[in-house]
Design a protein around this motif. Structure first.
Motif, PDB file in Angstrom:
ATOM      1  N   ILE A 121       0.868  -1.266   0.067  1.00 23.63           N
ATOM      2  CA  ILE A 121      -0.131  -0.088  -0.043  1.00 23.63           C
ATOM      3  C   ILE A 121       0.959   1.287   0.101  1.00 23.63           C
ATOM      4  O   ILE A 121       1.743   1.535   0.957  1.00 23.63           O
ATOM      5  CB  ILE A 121      -0.848   0.022   1.207  1.00 23.63           C
ATOM      6  CG1 ILE A 121      -1.863  -1.275   1.319  1.00 23.63           C
ATOM      7  CG2 ILE A 121      -1.871   1.295   1.057  1.00 23.63           C
ATOM      8  CD1 ILE A 121      -2.665  -1.365   2.469  1.00 23.63           C
ATOM      9  N   LEU A 122       0.989   2.050  -1.098  1.00 24.90           N
ATOM     10  CA  LEU A 122       1.645   3.202  -1.135  1.00 24.90           C
ATOM     11  C   LEU A 122       0.841   4.531  -0.814  1.00 24.90           C
ATOM     12  O   LEU A 122      -0.367   4.647  -1.139  1.00 24.90           O
ATOM     13  CB  LEU A 122       2.087   3.308  -2.700  1.00 24.90           C
ATOM     14  CG  LEU A 122       2.871   2.282  -3.383  1.00 24.90           C
ATOM     15  CD1 LEU A 122       3.138   2.739  -4.802  1.00 24.90           C
ATOM     16  CD2 LEU A 122       4.011   1.626  -2.810  1.00 24.90           C
ATOM     17  N   LEU A 123       1.452   5.279   0.183  1.00 27.79           N
ATOM     18  CA  LEU A 123       0.793   6.285   0.947  1.00 27.79           C
ATOM     19  C   LEU A 123       1.376   7.622   0.053  1.00 27.79           C
ATOM     20  O   LEU A 123       2.534   7.675  -0.285  1.00 27.79           O
ATOM     21  CB  LEU A 123       0.987   6.259   2.230  1.00 27.79           C
ATOM     22  CG  LEU A 123       0.412   5.123   2.884  1.00 27.79           C
ATOM     23  CD1 LEU A 123       0.552   5.307   4.552  1.00 27.79           C
ATOM     24  CD2 LEU A 123      -1.042   4.974   2.766  1.00 27.79           C
ATOM     25  N   PHE A 124       0.364   8.449   0.075  1.00 25.97           N
ATOM     26  CA  PHE A 124       0.533   9.970  -0.517  1.00 25.97           C
ATOM     27  C   PHE A 124      -0.166  11.120   0.273  1.00 25.97           C
ATOM     28  O   PHE A 124      -1.229  10.720   0.715  1.00 25.97           O
ATOM     29  CB  PHE A 124       0.241   9.904  -2.032  1.00 25.97           C
ATOM     30  CG  PHE A 124       0.576   8.967  -2.918  1.00 25.97           C
ATOM     31  CD1 PHE A 124       1.772   9.509  -3.875  1.00 25.97           C
ATOM     32  CD2 PHE A 124       0.010   7.675  -3.060  1.00 25.97           C
ATOM     33  CE1 PHE A 124       2.196   8.136  -4.817  1.00 25.97           C
ATOM     34  CE2 PHE A 124       0.797   6.798  -3.787  1.00 25.97           C
ATOM     35  CZ  PHE A 124       1.726   7.205  -4.941  1.00 25.97           C
ATOM     36  N   HIS A 125       0.822  12.140   0.405  1.00 22.02           N
ATOM     37  CA  HIS A 125       0.445  13.166   0.945  1.00 22.02           C
ATOM     38  C   HIS A 125       0.404  14.399  -0.084  1.00 22.02           C
ATOM     39  O   HIS A 125       1.468  14.948  -0.595  1.00 22.02           O
ATOM     40  CB  HIS A 125       1.108  13.661   2.092  1.00 22.02           C
ATOM     41  CG  HIS A 125       0.831  15.274   2.711  1.00 22.02           C
ATOM     42  ND1 HIS A 125      -0.390  15.418   3.274  1.00 22.02           N
ATOM     43  CD2 HIS A 125       1.706  16.253   2.608  1.00 22.02           C
ATOM     44  CE1 HIS A 125      -0.241  16.578   3.685  1.00 22.02           C
ATOM     45  NE2 HIS A 125       0.911  17.106   3.500  1.00 22.02           N
ATOM     46  N   ASP A 126      -0.799  15.341  -0.416  1.00 20.97           N
ATOM     47  CA  ASP A 126      -0.989  15.927  -1.598  1.00 20.97           C
ATOM     48  C   ASP A 126      -0.179  15.456  -2.668  1.00 20.97           C
ATOM     49  O   ASP A 126       0.465  16.299  -3.552  1.00 20.97           O
ATOM     50  CB  ASP A 126      -0.122  17.438  -1.121  1.00 20.97           C
ATOM     51  CG  ASP A 126      -1.146  18.141  -0.143  1.00 20.97           C
ATOM     52  OD1 ASP A 126      -2.388  17.634   0.204  1.00 20.97           O
ATOM     53  OD2 ASP A 126      -0.644  18.942   0.806  1.00 20.97           O
ATOM     54  N   SER A 152     -11.742  10.017   6.001  1.00 14.83           N
ATOM     55  CA  SER A 152     -11.780  11.579   5.830  1.00 14.83           C
ATOM     56  C   SER A 152     -10.590  12.027   4.858  1.00 14.83           C
ATOM     57  O   SER A 152     -10.000  11.053   4.230  1.00 14.83           O
ATOM     58  CB  SER A 152     -11.526  12.267   7.089  1.00 14.83           C
ATOM     59  OG  SER A 152     -10.359  12.284   7.586  1.00 14.83           O
ATOM     60  N   ASP A 153     -10.277  13.206   4.549  1.00 16.35           N
ATOM     61  CA  ASP A 153      -9.356  13.705   3.810  1.00 16.35           C
ATOM     62  C   ASP A 153      -8.122  13.212   4.165  1.00 16.35           C
ATOM     63  O   ASP A 153      -7.223  13.275   3.284  1.00 16.35           O
ATOM     64  CB  ASP A 153      -9.494  15.177   3.592  1.00 16.35           C
ATOM     65  CG  ASP A 153      -8.594  16.046   2.783  1.00 16.35           C
ATOM     66  OD1 ASP A 153      -8.697  15.678   1.518  1.00 16.35           O
ATOM     67  OD2 ASP A 153      -7.704  16.431   3.370  1.00 16.35           O
ATOM     68  N   ALA A 154      -8.029  13.013   5.470  1.00 21.99           N
ATOM     69  CA  ALA A 154      -6.694  12.780   5.892  1.00 21.99           C
ATOM     70  C   ALA A 154      -6.595  11.488   6.816  1.00 21.99           C
ATOM     71  O   ALA A 154      -5.716  11.407   7.591  1.00 21.99           O
ATOM     72  CB  ALA A 154      -6.148  14.096   7.072  1.00 21.99           C
ATOM     73  N   ALA A 155      -7.488  10.552   6.567  1.00 18.42           N
ATOM     74  CA  ALA A 155      -7.580   9.266   7.277  1.00 18.42           C
ATOM     75  C   ALA A 155      -8.252   8.254   6.410  1.00 18.42           C
ATOM     76  O   ALA A 155      -9.039   8.460   5.601  1.00 18.42           O
ATOM     77  CB  ALA A 155      -8.272   9.488   8.643  1.00 18.42           C
ATOM     78  N   TYR A 174      -4.738   4.907   9.585  1.00 21.02           N
ATOM     79  CA  TYR A 174      -3.620   5.812   9.099  1.00 21.02           C
ATOM     80  C   TYR A 174      -4.509   6.996   9.155  1.00 21.02           C
ATOM     81  O   TYR A 174      -5.518   7.265   8.445  1.00 21.02           O
ATOM     82  CB  TYR A 174      -3.177   5.211   7.922  1.00 21.02           C
ATOM     83  CG  TYR A 174      -2.558   3.940   7.967  1.00 21.02           C
ATOM     84  CD1 TYR A 174      -1.421   3.560   8.245  1.00 21.02           C
ATOM     85  CD2 TYR A 174      -3.305   2.862   7.822  1.00 21.02           C
ATOM     86  CE1 TYR A 174      -0.675   2.309   7.918  1.00 21.02           C
ATOM     87  CE2 TYR A 174      -2.923   1.405   7.500  1.00 21.02           C
ATOM     88  CZ  TYR A 174      -1.470   1.184   7.853  1.00 21.02           C
ATOM     89  OH  TYR A 174      -1.203  -0.024   7.889  1.00 21.02           O
ATOM     90  N   ARG A 175      -3.759   8.087   9.621  1.00 20.80           N
ATOM     91  CA  ARG A 175      -4.051   9.379   9.724  1.00 20.80           C
ATOM     92  C   ARG A 175      -2.985  10.296   9.385  1.00 20.80           C
ATOM     93  O   ARG A 175      -1.866  10.018  10.045  1.00 20.80           O
ATOM     94  CB  ARG A 175      -4.693   9.852  11.332  1.00 20.80           C
ATOM     95  CG  ARG A 175      -5.153  11.307  11.404  1.00 20.80           C
ATOM     96  CD  ARG A 175      -5.423  11.478  12.638  1.00 20.80           C
ATOM     97  NE  ARG A 175      -4.825  11.059  13.665  1.00 20.80           N
ATOM     98  CZ  ARG A 175      -3.978  11.793  14.346  1.00 20.80           C
ATOM     99  NH1 ARG A 175      -3.738  13.278  13.806  1.00 20.80           N
ATOM    100  NH2 ARG A 175      -3.072  11.340  15.202  1.00 20.80           N
ATOM    101  N   TRP A 176      -2.989  11.183   8.587  1.00 23.42           N
ATOM    102  CA  TRP A 176      -2.138  12.131   8.511  1.00 23.42           C
ATOM    103  C   TRP A 176      -2.031  13.330   9.557  1.00 23.42           C
ATOM    104  O   TRP A 176      -2.943  13.986   9.796  1.00 23.42           O
ATOM    105  CB  TRP A 176      -2.143  13.059   7.208  1.00 23.42           C
ATOM    106  CG  TRP A 176      -1.251  14.171   6.790  1.00 23.42           C
ATOM    107  CD1 TRP A 176      -1.528  15.534   7.094  1.00 23.42           C
ATOM    108  CD2 TRP A 176       0.150  14.109   6.584  1.00 23.42           C
ATOM    109  NE1 TRP A 176      -0.515  16.203   6.809  1.00 23.42           N
ATOM    110  CE2 TRP A 176       0.786  15.458   6.485  1.00 23.42           C
ATOM    111  CE3 TRP A 176       0.921  13.061   6.344  1.00 23.42           C
ATOM    112  CZ2 TRP A 176       1.920  15.705   6.359  1.00 23.42           C
ATOM    113  CZ3 TRP A 176       2.365  13.459   6.047  1.00 23.42           C
ATOM    114  CH2 TRP A 176       2.753  14.807   6.164  1.00 23.42           C
ATOM    115  N   VAL A 231       2.389  10.210   8.801  1.00 29.57           N
ATOM    116  CA  VAL A 231       1.305   9.320   9.028  1.00 29.57           C
ATOM    117  C   VAL A 231       1.550   8.934  10.709  1.00 29.57           C
ATOM    118  O   VAL A 231       2.506   8.252  10.877  1.00 29.57           O
ATOM    119  CB  VAL A 231       1.209   8.426   7.959  1.00 29.57           C
ATOM    120  CG1 VAL A 231       0.322   7.334   8.133  1.00 29.57           C
ATOM    121  CG2 VAL A 231       0.949   9.314   6.415  1.00 29.57           C
ATOM    122  N   VAL A 232       0.284   8.854  11.272  1.00 30.38           N
ATOM    123  CA  VAL A 232       0.289   7.973  12.529  1.00 30.38           C
ATOM    124  C   VAL A 232      -0.717   6.779  12.248  1.00 30.38           C
ATOM    125  O   VAL A 232      -1.747   6.935  11.673  1.00 30.38           O
ATOM    126  CB  VAL A 232      -0.293   9.110  13.497  1.00 30.38           C
ATOM    127  CG1 VAL A 232      -0.548   8.401  14.950  1.00 30.38           C
ATOM    128  CG2 VAL A 232       0.636  10.242  13.753  1.00 30.38           C
TER     129      VAL A 232
END
Length: 211
Positions: free
Chosen positions: A137-142, A164-167, A192-194, A201-202
């Motif tokens: 699972i690849l994670l991205f921020h913006d 949500s937008d961040a979770a 997972y939450r930004w 990521v937390v």
């Protein structure tokens, strides 16, 4: 005998009062047959009250138009994450437990990718994979690649759901003791939450047990 001579004679006889004689004489002494000239009177007419009360139109300045200020927009990454997916696949190396396998970057599941979301994802699976093949699972921020959701690559395709937008949450599958891959009924859920303040990521929750 003319009129004046008769009046004088009558007056001398006491028949006509002398006052009437004077009036008669004044009325007849024009000197000609033309009537006396008529005096022309010029009258100045004041404007009526209604006309004076007619308002004069005054030019008015229109009120300035208030232009709304544009709302702030987040920083977004690339619309197409192909380049980031390929770079991630190169860093991951070969899929765990499959000798000689490669990642199928062309068929990566991109439904969860959002270039403007605080946290989004792409699921990467091996080429010629089966139901029990490992996934990453690849994670991205913006739109910027952060890394994988877990250090380990777990078997079976995960179920990823945006909260949500961040979770987001991930449900992992695994076989319980005595079960084969086809019966795998074990479940582990991780969240997972930004964290914008921490800039990372937390993760909370569980992952499948290590065999």
């Amino acid at each position: 005998m003319g009129t004046s001579s008769r009046l004088r004679t009558a007056a001398l006889r006491g028949l006509v009062p002398l006052g009437l004689v004077s009036v008669a004489l004044a009325g007849c002494s024009t000197g000609s047959g033309d009537p006396a000239p008529t005096q022309t009177v010029t009258q100045t007419v004041a404007p009526s009250a209604a006309a004076a009360a007619t308002p004069t139109s005054v030019a008015t300045t229109p009120a300035p138009v208030q232009t709304p200020q544009p709302s702030a927009t987040p920083t977004c990454g690339a619309e197409d994450p192909t380049s980031a997916i390929q770079q991630a696949a190169d860093r991951l190396g070969a899929p765990a437990g499959i000798d000689g396998a490669t990642w199928d970057t062309a068929s990566a599941e991109r439904d969860g990718y959002d270039p403007c979301a605080a946290l989004s994802w792409v699921v990467l699976r091996p080429a010629m994979s089966t139901g029990s093949s490992p996934s990453a699972i690849l994670l991205f921020h913006d739109g910027a690649y952060l890394g994988t959701a877990t250090k380990e690559q777990y078997s079976f395709e995960p179920d990823v759901v945006r909260q949500s937008d961040a979770a987001l949450t991930v449900t992992y599958r695994f076989p319980l003791a005595g079960e084969g891959n086809a019966e795998a009924s074990g479940r582990a859920e991780a969240a997972y939450r930004w964290d914008d303040g921490a800039g990372r990521v937390v993760m909370t929750g569980d992952v499948p047990p290590t065999p």
